[in-house]
Enzyme design. Sequence first.
Site, PDB file in Angstrom:
ATOM      1  CG  ASP A  26       2.104  -8.596  -4.560  1.00 33.69           C
ATOM      2  OD1 ASP A  26       1.823  -8.196  -5.713  1.00 33.69           O
ATOM      3  OD2 ASP A  26       2.582  -7.856  -3.691  1.00 33.69           O
TER       4      ASP A  26
HETATM    5  C1  BGC Z   1       2.442  -4.947  -5.371  1.00 34.94           C
HETATM    6  C2  BGC Z   1       0.951  -5.158  -5.219  1.00 34.94           C
HETATM    7  C3  BGC Z   1       0.245  -4.785  -6.490  1.00 34.94           C
HETATM    8  C4  BGC Z   1       0.825  -5.602  -7.629  1.00 34.94           C
HETATM    9  C5  BGC Z   1       0.142  -5.334  -8.954  1.00 34.94           C
HETATM   10  C6  BGC Z   1       2.987  -5.610  -6.630  1.00 34.94           C
HETATM   11  O1  BGC Z   1       4.295  -5.236  -6.870  1.00 34.94           O
HETATM   12  O2  BGC Z   1       3.098  -5.459  -4.236  1.00 34.94           O
HETATM   13  O3  BGC Z   1       0.475  -4.399  -4.136  1.00 34.94           O
HETATM   14  O4  BGC Z   1      -1.134  -4.997  -6.358  1.00 34.94           O
HETATM   15  O5  BGC Z   1       2.195  -5.289  -7.752  1.00 34.94           O
HETATM   16  O6  BGC Z   1       0.433  -4.089  -9.449  1.00 34.94           O
END
Ligand code: BGC
Length: 742
Positions: free
Chosen positions: A289
Amino acid sequence: MRSGKTFLLLLTIVLLTAACSSPAKQSGEREMEVFIEELISKMTLEEKVGQMTLFAGHMDQTGAMVRADFEEDIQLGQVGAIFNVYGEKNIRKLQEMAVNNTRLRIPLLFGLDVIHGYRTIFPVPLAEAASWDPEMIEKSARVAAQEASAEGLNWTFAPMTDISRDPRWGRIVEGAGEDPFLASLIARARVRGFQGEDLRDATTIAACVKHFAAYGAPQAGREYHSVDMSERMLREVYLPPYKAAVDEGALTVMTAFNDLNGIPATASRFLLTDILRNEWGFKGFVVTDYTSILELIPHGVASGELDASEISVKAGVDMDMQAGYFQSALAHLVKLGAVDEMTIDEAVRRILRVKYQLGLFEDPFRYCSPEREQNDVMTPENLEAAREMARKSMVLLKNENDLLPLSKSIKTIAVIGPLADSQKDMLGSWAATGDWTKAVTLLEGLKAKYPETTIIYSMGCTIDGDSKALFAEAVSAAKRSDVVILALGEAAWMSGEAASRTDLGLPGVQQELAEEIHKTGKPAAVVLLNGRPLTISWLNDNIPAILEAWFPGTMGGHAVADVLAGDYNPSGKLPVTFPRNAGQIPIFYSARNTGRPFNPDSKYTSHYLDSPNDPLYVFGYGLSYTSFEYGEIKLSQDKFTGSENIEITINVSNMGKFDGEEVVQLYLHDPLASVARPVRELKAFRKLLIPSGQSREVTFNLSADDLAFYRLDMTFGPEKGEYRVFVGGNSLADKAVSFWFE
Ligand code: BGC
């Protein structure tokens, strides 16, 4: 470079594995593996690491790509995937760079958070879960995949399958609520919807199960906070929805930001290798993530870039989102001998497989179609599906004296409240490329539904401000009306990522506005727009009707009007408990009994001095414009051994004037076991339409697997003895019988 010996060994393993599947599948898999091994054998270490690197672009409101500082990296073959770039032209341009300007012409993956719709925005995921309708949820994900793939995307960072029992946590909006059984069915439905039946069909996209694992249980509900829980709780409650999504074939998995029992998920070999790959047999790739490799430093488990990269790749991470650490550190680590090149090869193999399965090697531009981009988004059918999904997600929480539905011949309706006409808030968080200016508000929906009625609108107050300057106007509007619709709740930004709250009441002066309207004596129905359970005891005690509409998406206003007018009879049930106050959190239906269950006559039993134990609305709760009556439960046998299934049958009758859908829910309790068991666990449900005045017989089949749990020695299976079955329309279902498992 890997040696020829390793190659042969791997090929043998692949061939042996393939021997277990169908002949066509086998030869397809064999071809894929041969292709990938050949490709890997030509790759430099830097190119391999490139495949393990994911970078974000940045788009402006016109759909132009304003940041793409990775273009040079793409042309050097040092990027495997891009996210946050969409649109046929933008994606075609980057894909051309990857396949025309590089040595090995490896296509890129293009990802985005397509969470509840792409351009046509469906209700937020928690709302969809309230429909208890996996088929409709699958359709919603299907539409999202069709639209996203029409604009070049081939990968979504969804479904989010984090169980959460803490409404303080803003991301509860993105999941399917508190229950592992319901959430697992929904996780499967979403994966099926995104990935379809054939991954090479250009209208399907790869799913990404997130956030692995237990991201939904941060301490005190504070975003990104530590998670500390027993392995029993982890395995019984938090892991099942991820596993269900993996079993359904999800191609990728995303790590969580949090630490679990002290080990950040992105550094956890226990999660990423032991459980995900070795226990569950996951074959796809793991992406971090965002910058969570970098975050291993503030977590306090890595000293710097090299260390963080080594720990995470060894734990089982295959792709680095946005930290850029793999890109700068991995090749160096291999050269130092700290990381084996075989580990890198394995990660690359997993990533290339996904690209292969999506058909990108055959045609890197299969997702780039100007015609589809033009014709396949926000179609009338997609908008209709979003409206249908929204109607099905709404939960009628209260309806005293049948105030709802509102007659079509009503003369004057006052529509009051900061969410009545707020287009910006209709879509909720994570609205992908959804354009809020196209959202239908509640006011617009009601005007369209009641063309002959005088509709007076007054905002009353802002969502979170403290001014009461507009109260007088709102009160006057109420006084001039026959009925008031009060649209209250949260702003879209108040739930989603980094949106934890400690006070779950209505923000600002909204409750005071409701109190003023209540004083007018006019009948009022509250429509709630929000992304989490709110503490609304005052509304429940004073306002005759409450409809939970969540953030209902692009067609939300029409869908609310359909329900208020009775053109759709509400059928949603809460996928999560609504507490009375934040002090009760975590509160969920499947708690254990304790050794001192509450007894009002005895002080030293489990309770609060200043609040009841029970919630405001229980899990599984939701009313209809009709009422359902349950008969007695019949069992096919009262003893069973597990070699056969046990059948549980019940008759459900629609006693009211409206046709209606009921979610018939079956809960189990194991009263005596080696480990204290929850007082109830959802094990089956059926949603069915029962015409007014008619009855339907519902039969559930349970097997020994449905009785299984993590026993004293942590083995998973059933124990002999008595089981109590409860069937009804919510988790307080009072029809009960027992059977014996022998
Ligand atoms: C979130 C994810 C997301 C990623 C990409 C992160 O801040 O926790 O759920 O897929 O960003 O946008």
